[in-house]
Design an enzyme around this catalytic site. Structure first.
Site, PDB file in Angstrom:
ATOM      1  N   PHE A 222     -23.948 -32.261 -23.788  1.00  0.00           N
ATOM      2  CA  PHE A 222     -24.365 -31.363 -24.878  1.00  0.00           C
ATOM      3  C   PHE A 222     -23.471 -31.606 -26.082  1.00  0.00           C
ATOM      4  CE2 PHE A 222     -24.504 -27.530 -27.427  1.00  0.00           C
ATOM      5  CZ  PHE A 222     -25.871 -27.358 -27.553  1.00  0.00           C
TER       6      PHE A 222
ATOM      7  N   LYS B  10     -14.989 -24.628 -31.435  1.00  0.00           N
ATOM      8  CA  LYS B  10     -14.780 -23.504 -30.511  1.00  0.00           C
ATOM      9  C   LYS B  10     -13.405 -22.838 -30.640  1.00  0.00           C
ATOM     10  CE  LYS B  10     -18.331 -24.492 -27.043  1.00  0.00           C
ATOM     11  NZ  LYS B  10     -19.185 -23.338 -27.014  1.00  0.00           N
TER      12      LYS B  10
ATOM     13  N   ASP C  70     -15.832 -35.877 -27.140  1.00  0.00           N
ATOM     14  CA  ASP C  70     -16.217 -34.530 -27.583  1.00  0.00           C
ATOM     15  C   ASP C  70     -15.374 -33.519 -26.808  1.00  0.00           C
ATOM     16  OD1 ASP C  70     -17.356 -32.029 -27.876  1.00  0.00           O
ATOM     17  OD2 ASP C  70     -19.424 -32.748 -27.889  1.00  0.00           O
TER      18      ASP C  70
HETATM   19  C1  LIG Z   1     -19.166 -30.173 -25.710  1.00  0.00           C
HETATM   20  C2  LIG Z   1     -19.854 -29.466 -26.840  1.00  0.00           C
HETATM   21  N1  LIG Z   1     -20.131 -30.141 -27.956  1.00  0.00           N
HETATM   22  C3  LIG Z   1     -20.725 -29.545 -29.006  1.00  0.00           C
HETATM   23  C4  LIG Z   1     -21.092 -28.228 -28.971  1.00  0.00           C
HETATM   24  C5  LIG Z   1     -21.769 -27.598 -30.160  1.00  0.00           C
HETATM   25  O1  LIG Z   1     -20.914 -26.712 -30.786  1.00  0.00           O
HETATM   26  P1  LIG Z   1     -21.474 -25.637 -31.838  1.00  0.00           P
HETATM   27  O2  LIG Z   1     -22.319 -24.667 -31.057  1.00  0.00           O
HETATM   28  O3  LIG Z   1     -20.240 -25.010 -32.418  1.00  0.00           O
HETATM   29  O4  LIG Z   1     -22.274 -26.379 -32.852  1.00  0.00           O
HETATM   30  C6  LIG Z   1     -20.823 -27.485 -27.814  1.00  0.00           C
HETATM   31  C7  LIG Z   1     -21.238 -26.068 -27.720  1.00  0.00           C
HETATM   32  O5  LIG Z   1     -21.436 -25.534 -26.658  1.00  0.00           O
HETATM   33  C8  LIG Z   1     -20.187 -28.111 -26.732  1.00  0.00           C
HETATM   34  O6  LIG Z   1     -19.914 -27.455 -25.601  1.00  0.00           O
END
Ligand SMILES: Cc1ncc(COP(=O)(O)O)c(C=O)c1O
Length: 390
Positions: free
Chosen positions: A128, A244, A215
């Site tokens: 994700f 986050k 990520d």
């Molecule tokens: C690993 C990862 N990358 C990207 C995101 C996306 O972040 P945002 O919701 O702040 O756009 C998330 C959100 O859950 C995530 O867990």
């Protein structure tokens, strides 16, 4: 729910009005034990005094100026992040998706500078990366793609934790410019890869002259027991993304880069009106100061082990549990079957948890909880699960 809101969320009908540390209080004055931290955001818990003070003080001084002018707090924040990660340069946005958009744009620029046609970024199934068009295209979940064709092209999905699948791509006629990977799959079910996986990704990237992009949006900022989860292995990525927990709830995201990737963006390539503004930067600096002063990476490891041991002990003879696993305070109880009603049942027991990938109970509690609060999570959750799975 207000009919003035679009229907993309399905919130539980509970309204929290205050929070303190590991606890949230609803409109009725009922207290809830928070084992989710607003999905890995409030690592320092709710209403942390240092963050509170920093936000209030900064709000009284200066919230926003734009990136048309120097922002010393942003510069200081970048230096702190560089210091803890070993990366070299930082771009600030406002969310995880924006941080990953920046990473994807870096990979495209990397390709463009090398005059590579049709660049491919390798991404993982069950990953994700966000909800913007490029990040949802990178995301390895068909549900996230549904209805949004045409997707952004140039992503190739392969199974997670499968180095052979990555190596096999070398036999295809692909212009791979980057591999983008979560060090632990978050939304995908708290999947912890084999030791050596990231190192093997690094080797592949070195051999094929492509960027290793990690990520760390969910795993970063001490959650897994290290500042960043990639630090469990002896590797350095070329690009890392954060969001986050960086602002403990104040929206901020960051894309960090090293080496060639650190110098790809030139004036006009990328930007954000709000990104790294004085308020968000000040909040993130306060977060980092507390993480440092209280040695919360180590504390996350200790608390994580306590939770893991406690849950394994309490649930050892319970049928219907496939695996209990975790890294620091990113924990999972994987069930044999989907548990769509478990979050609501936990809420009745005044416990906030999450279920992801259908059958994985995900715990992302605050890093500042006491031993006794960790034990209360174990007690509440094991009692609930024993009844649920009976
Ligand atoms: C690993 C990862 N990358 C990207 C995101 C996306 O972040 P945002 O919701 O702040 O756009 C998330 C959100 O859950 C995530 O867990």
């Amino acid at each position: 729910m207000s009919s003035a809101l679009m229907s993309n969320y399905q919130p539980l009908s509970i309204e929290f009005i205050t929070g303190s540390g590991t606890w949230l209080t609803d409109v009725q004055g009922e207290r809830y034990l928070d084992a989710l931290s607003g999905i890995a955001v409030c690592g320092l818990g709710h209403a942390h005094p240092a963050v509170q003070e920093a936000i209030a003080d900064q709000a009284a001084k200066l919230i926003h100026t734009s990136n048309l002018y120097r922002i010393p707090l942003q510069e200081k924040l970048a230096e702190k992040l560089v210091q803890h990660s070993g990366m070299e340069k930082v771009f600030f946005g406002n969310s995880g998706a924006e941080a990953n958009e920046a990473a994807i744009k870096l990979a495209r620029l990397y390709a463009s500078n090398k005059k590579i046609d049709k660049p491919v970024i390798v991404v993982m199934e069950k990953s994700f990366h966000g909800r913007t068009m490029a990040t949802l295209s990178a995301t390895g979940n068909p549900k996230v793609h549904q209805g949004f064709d045409p997707l952004v092209e140039g992503f190739r999905h392969i199974p997670y934790n499968d180095i052979d699948a990555l190596k096999a791509l070398a036999n295809e006629d692909l212009n791979i410019v980057a591999v983008m990977v979560e060090p632990i799959l978050g939304e995908g079910g708290v999947v912890i890869p084999d030791a050596g996986y990231l190192k093997a990704v690094r080797t592949f990237c070195d051999e094929h002259d492509c960027l290793m992009m990690v990520d760390e949006i969910q795993t970063g900022m001490c959650r897994t027991g290290k500042w960043f989860a990639f630090q469990y292995e002896d590797v350095m990525p070329d690009v890392m993304t954060l969001a986050k927990a960086l602002g403990n709830g104040v929206p901020i995201g960051a894309c960090l880069a090293r080496g060639e990737a650190a110098n790809l963006f030139q004036p006009g390539n990328h930007g954000s009106t709000f990104g790294g503004n004085p308020l968000a930067s000040r909040a993130a600096l306060a977060v980092i100061e507390v993480l440092e002063a209280d040695n919360l990476a180590q504390r996350a490891e200790v608390l994580g082990n306590r939770l893991l041991d406690g849950l394994k002990q309490a649930l050892k003879a319970v049928p219907g549990i496939k695996e209990i696993r975790g890294a620091g305070l990113m924990l999972a109880i994987e069930l044999d079957e989907d548990a769509p009603d478990l979050v609501a049942l936990a809420l009745k027991e005044k416990l906030l948890i999450n279920v992801t990938a259908g059958n994985v109970i995900r715990l992302l509690p605050v890093l500042v909880m006491s031993d006794s609060e960790a034990d209360q999570i174990v007690t509440k959750l094991s009692k609930l699960l024993k009844a649920y799975l009976a």
